[in-house]
Motif scaffolding. Structure first.
Motif, mmCIF file in Angstrom:
data_model
loop_
_atom_site.group_PDB
_atom_site.id
_atom_site.type_symbol
_atom_site.label_atom_id
_atom_site.label_comp_id
_atom_site.label_asym_id
_atom_site.label_seq_id
_atom_site.Cartn_x
_atom_site.Cartn_y
_atom_site.Cartn_z
ATOM 1 N N ILE A 56 -11.599 -0.033 8.454
ATOM 2 C CA ILE A 56 -11.684 0.882 7.318
ATOM 3 C C ILE A 56 -10.273 1.118 6.798
ATOM 4 N N ILE A 57 -10.060 0.826 5.518
ATOM 5 C CA ILE A 57 -8.729 0.916 4.923
ATOM 6 C C ILE A 57 -8.716 1.979 3.828
ATOM 7 N N ALA A 58 -7.752 2.889 3.910
ATOM 8 C CA ALA A 58 -7.590 3.950 2.920
ATOM 9 C C ALA A 58 -6.185 3.866 2.321
ATOM 10 N N PRO A 59 -6.001 4.304 1.085
ATOM 11 C CA PRO A 59 -4.697 4.165 0.422
ATOM 12 C C PRO A 59 -3.622 5.132 0.889
ATOM 13 N N LEU A 62 -3.121 10.657 4.619
ATOM 14 C CA LEU A 62 -3.972 11.845 4.678
ATOM 15 C C LEU A 62 -5.450 11.466 4.645
ATOM 16 N N LEU A 63 -5.811 10.556 3.750
ATOM 17 C CA LEU A 63 -7.206 10.130 3.632
ATOM 18 C C LEU A 63 -7.656 9.374 4.877
ATOM 19 N N ALA A 64 -6.775 8.540 5.407
ATOM 20 C CA ALA A 64 -7.092 7.797 6.630
ATOM 21 C C ALA A 64 -7.321 8.756 7.795
ATOM 22 N N THR A 112 -4.194 2.871 7.025
ATOM 23 C CA THR A 112 -3.657 2.507 5.725
ATOM 24 C C THR A 112 -3.298 1.016 5.763
ATOM 25 N N HIS A 113 -2.448 0.564 4.818
ATOM 26 C CA HIS A 113 -2.030 -0.841 4.818
ATOM 27 C C HIS A 113 -1.269 -1.213 6.090
ATOM 28 N N LYS A 114 -0.931 -0.211 6.918
ATOM 29 C CA LYS A 114 -0.270 -0.460 8.205
ATOM 30 C C LYS A 114 -1.137 -1.360 9.090
ATOM 31 N N ILE A 115 -2.430 -1.376 8.824
ATOM 32 C CA ILE A 115 -3.361 -2.226 9.576
ATOM 33 C C ILE A 115 -2.960 -3.691 9.468
ATOM 34 N N PHE A 116 -2.361 -4.063 8.329
ATOM 35 C CA PHE A 116 -2.007 -5.468 8.101
ATOM 36 C C PHE A 116 -0.696 -5.874 8.762
ATOM 37 N N SER A 117 -0.029 -4.939 9.432
ATOM 38 C CA SER A 117 1.267 -5.262 10.030
ATOM 39 C C SER A 117 1.161 -6.355 11.085
ATOM 40 N N LYS A 118 0.020 -6.401 11.788
ATOM 41 C CA LYS A 118 -0.225 -7.451 12.781
ATOM 42 C C LYS A 118 -1.649 -7.963 12.579
ATOM 43 N N GLN A 119 -1.814 -8.837 11.584
ATOM 44 C CA GLN A 119 -3.148 -9.237 11.153
ATOM 45 C C GLN A 119 -3.858 -10.197 12.104
ATOM 46 N N SER A 120 -3.130 -10.797 13.026
ATOM 47 C CA SER A 120 -3.726 -11.804 13.917
ATOM 48 C C SER A 120 -4.791 -11.210 14.840
ATOM 49 N N TYR A 121 -4.765 -9.892 15.057
ATOM 50 C CA TYR A 121 -5.715 -9.263 15.982
ATOM 51 C C TYR A 121 -7.076 -9.009 15.339
ATOM 52 N N PHE A 136 -4.438 0.595 -4.230
ATOM 53 C CA PHE A 136 -3.577 -0.300 -3.462
ATOM 54 C C PHE A 136 -2.753 -1.172 -4.405
ATOM 55 N N GLY A 137 -1.608 -1.618 -3.919
ATOM 56 C CA GLY A 137 -0.771 -2.516 -4.702
ATOM 57 C C GLY A 137 -1.310 -3.934 -4.703
ATOM 58 N N VAL A 138 -0.711 -4.781 -5.511
ATOM 59 C CA VAL A 138 -1.174 -6.164 -5.657
ATOM 60 C C VAL A 138 -1.122 -6.925 -4.337
ATOM 61 N N THR A 139 -0.035 -6.748 -3.588
ATOM 62 C CA THR A 139 0.138 -7.454 -2.307
ATOM 63 C C THR A 139 -0.958 -7.085 -1.319
ATOM 64 N N HIS A 140 -1.227 -5.790 -1.206
ATOM 65 C CA HIS A 140 -2.234 -5.334 -0.254
ATOM 66 C C HIS A 140 -3.647 -5.693 -0.719
ATOM 67 N N LYS A 141 -3.869 -5.693 -2.029
ATOM 68 C CA LYS A 141 -5.168 -6.117 -2.559
ATOM 69 C C LYS A 141 -5.447 -7.570 -2.202
ATOM 70 N N GLU A 142 -4.404 -8.390 -2.246
ATOM 71 C CA GLU A 142 -4.557 -9.807 -1.907
ATOM 72 C C GLU A 142 -4.881 -9.972 -0.416
ATOM 73 N N LYS A 143 -4.254 -9.156 0.435
ATOM 74 C CA LYS A 143 -4.535 -9.205 1.872
ATOM 75 C C LYS A 143 -5.972 -8.748 2.159
ATOM 76 N N ILE A 144 -6.412 -7.723 1.438
ATOM 77 C CA ILE A 144 -7.790 -7.248 1.587
ATOM 78 C C ILE A 144 -8.763 -8.336 1.157
ATOM 79 N N LYS A 145 -8.429 -9.016 0.067
ATOM 80 C CA LYS A 145 -9.273 -10.097 -0.449
ATOM 81 C C LYS A 145 -9.411 -11.221 0.573
ATOM 82 N N GLN A 146 -8.297 -11.571 1.224
ATOM 83 C CA GLN A 146 -8.328 -12.612 2.251
ATOM 84 C C GLN A 146 -9.137 -12.172 3.465
#
Length: 249
Positions: A56-59, A62-64, A112-121, A136-146
Motif C-alpha cells: 500500500i503506497i501513500a503520497p 502522515l497518510l501512510a 510512502t515512496h520509501k518502499i521503492f528504496s529496496k525494490q528487489s524484496y 506522486f512525481g513522475v519517477t515514482h509513478k513510473e516505478k508504480i507502473k512497473q
C-alpha cells in the motif's frame, strides 16, 4: 459502521475482479469519509487469506501512518502482520522489515515512496493499493507502473486527475463510485456572501462555541494586516495570525 449501498457494490466488484484470471485495475472514487479505505482494507485481507502479500503506497508520511494504524486496529485479531515504511523508519528497522517481507513473514506493507528504496524484496505481491496516485512525481509513478505489471491493482482517490477519469470512463479501467454518504454524515455547506463583519462575527462565534476552528484566507498580502486588525476586533482572544510573504531579490 454499516456499509453504504455503494460500499457493498464496490466490495463485490473488487472481490469479483480479484477472482478473475486477468489482473484487476480498478479505481475507487469517493469523497473523504465515504469508505474508500475500508474497501482497500478488505481487498488486502482477501489477498492475505490467499497467501499473497499486499503493498500500500501513500503520497505522504502522515497518510501512510494513518493507514498503518487503521489496518493494524482492524486486523489485530487475525494472523496477519502489517508493517510500515516511511522516512522516519530507522535503517535497522527498515532492513528487518525488508528481510521479513522477502521471506513472506510480513503480509501487508504500508508506506510512502520509501518502499521503492529496496525494490528487489517485492516478489510475492498479489495486490498493490495506491492512494491519491496523482500526488506522486513522475519517477515514482513510473516505478508504480512497473510494479503493477501482472498483479491486481487498486487505486483510491477523492480527486482523481482527468487522465485517470478518462481511462475509467472510456472502459480501459474499471471504476467504482462511492456517492452515498455514510449514515449521520453531514455534507459540507458552502455560502457565497458579501464582506460583512457582523456576519463574520456570528460565524466565528458559532464555530468557537462548538470547539471548532476558523481559517480566514485573504487574497492580498499588502492589505492582510488591515483585515487581521478587523478580525481582532471581532474575536481578539481566539486569533492566531500567520502570513506568508514572497522573498525579495
Amino acid at each position: 459502521f454499516e456499509d453504504t449501498p455503494d460500499q457493498k457494490t464496490a466490495t463485490i466488484e473488487v472481490k469479483k475482479d480479484m477472482e478473475k484470471n486477468i489482473p484487476m485495475d480498478r479505481l475507487i472514487c469517493g469523497d473523504v469519509g465515504f469508505g474508500k479505505t475500508e474497501i482497500a482494507l478488505r481487498a488486502a485481507f482477501l489477498c492475505s487469506m490467499n497467501i499473497k502479500q499486499t503493498v500500500i503506497i501513500a503520497p505522504t508520511t502522515l497518510l501512510a501512518q494513518q493507514h498503518l494504524e487503521t489496518f493494524r486496529n482492524r486486523i489485530q485479531n487475525f494472523p496477519i502482520r502489517v508493517e510500515g515504511i516511511t522516512r522516519f523508519t530507522k535503517k535497522i528497522e527498515l532492513d528487518k522489515i525488508v528481510k521479513d517481507f522477502s521471506k513472506d513473514k510480513v503480509d501487508i506493507i504500508i508506506g510512502t515512496h520509501k518502499i521503492f528504496s529496496k525494490q528487489s524484496y517485492l516478489k510475492n505481491i498479489g495486490l498493490i493499493i495506491v492512494d491519491e496516485e496523482h500526488k506522486f512525481g513522475v519517477t515514482h509513478k513510473e516505478k508504480i507502473k512497473q510494479l503493477k505489471k501482472g498483479i491486481d491493482s487498486l487505486s483510491i482517490s477523492a480527486t482523481p486527475i482527468p487522465r485517470t477519469l478518462q481511462l475509467s470512463l472510456s472502459g480501459l479501467r474499471e471504476i467504482s463510485l462511492l456517492a452515498t454518504p455514510p449514515k449521520e454524515r453531514l455534507s459540507i455547506e458552502t455560502y457565497i456572501e458579501e464582506f460583512d463583519l457582523s456576519l463574520i462575527k456570528d460565524v466565528v462565534e458559532f464555530e468557537l462555541k462548538r470547539d471548532g476552528r476558523v481559517f480566514f484566507v485573504h487574497n492580498e498580502i499588502l492589505s492582510i494586516e488591515k483585515i487581521c486588525n478587523k478580525i481582532k476586533e471581532i474575536s481578539p482572544e481566539s486569533l492566531s495570525y500567520t502570513h506568508l510573504t514572497l522573498p525579495t531579490k
